[in-house]
Design an enzyme around this catalytic site. Sequence first.
Site, PDB file in Angstrom:
ATOM      1  N   SER A 110       0.842  -1.201   0.000  1.00 10.03           N
ATOM      2  CA  SER A 110       0.000   0.000   0.000  1.00 10.03           C
ATOM      3  C   SER A 110       0.879   1.254   0.000  1.00 10.03           C
ATOM      4  CB  SER A 110      -0.963  -0.064   1.188  1.00 10.03           C
ATOM      5  OG  SER A 110      -1.993   0.896   1.084  1.00 10.03           O
ATOM      6  N   ASP A 160      -9.956  -4.097  -5.867  1.00  2.00           N
ATOM      7  CA  ASP A 160      -9.379  -3.203  -4.862  1.00  2.00           C
ATOM      8  C   ASP A 160      -9.927  -1.782  -5.069  1.00  2.00           C
ATOM      9  OD1 ASP A 160      -7.763  -1.668  -3.177  1.00  2.00           O
ATOM     10  OD2 ASP A 160      -5.962  -2.833  -3.603  1.00  2.00           O
ATOM     11  N   HIS A 191      -8.265  -4.871  -1.148  1.00  2.00           N
ATOM     12  CA  HIS A 191      -6.982  -4.333  -0.715  1.00  2.00           C
ATOM     13  C   HIS A 191      -6.287  -5.222   0.314  1.00  2.00           C
ATOM     14  CE1 HIS A 191      -4.266  -0.940  -0.990  1.00  2.00           C
ATOM     15  NE2 HIS A 191      -4.191  -0.827   0.325  1.00  2.00           N
TER      16      HIS A 191
END
Length: 206
Positions: A110, A160, A191
């Site tokens: 991320s 996502d 995610h």
Amino acid sequence: MATIELSRDHGYVHRVKSGAQGQPIFFVLHGTGGDENQFFEFGSDLIPDATIISPRGDVSEYGAARFFKRTGEGVYDMADLARATEKFAGFVSALKAEHQASEVIGLGFSNGANILANVLIEKGRLFDKAVLMHPLIPFAPKDNPTLKGVDVLITAGRTDPIGPARVTQALADYLAAQGATVELDWHDGGHEIRRSEIEAVERFLK
């Protein structure tokens, strides 16, 4: 037995486990709200003989650690991204030299994947291999021919909401166009990190 310590040298609070001389140095980077502990053991398990470096992001977003500022979900403070990229590249270079590492490997999730991706975009061969887990690069990167020969694995979820599939594919296409060797591993979720992508990372780093 390797020594594990918390250090504040070279600009970041970070955990470090010194590996054998001449082995890789492996940087593992947390996502928003994580810290230097999030992927430290994971990195150690992936490459046991490597020097493991796990920094804590130096930006606080309402108490959540990040590596650079943003002004909204998916909207980056580009000036701070440039600052963070230069700082992190210097951190990597200093520790590579200090540990006399044979190669430089990075893994980020991320927000950690995003700073790692931008270092690749700006600095090319600073990393020999990189794992980008659920990255988001919401802009068109500049060409960088020094990416030729870098090995990159991108893992992502097809649904996502934070890193849309089309943006992930665009990053993979960009890296490949610059001459990097790119693998793209998808799962059908969002995610979250799934077992299938952990297995993909394990294969990639063998």
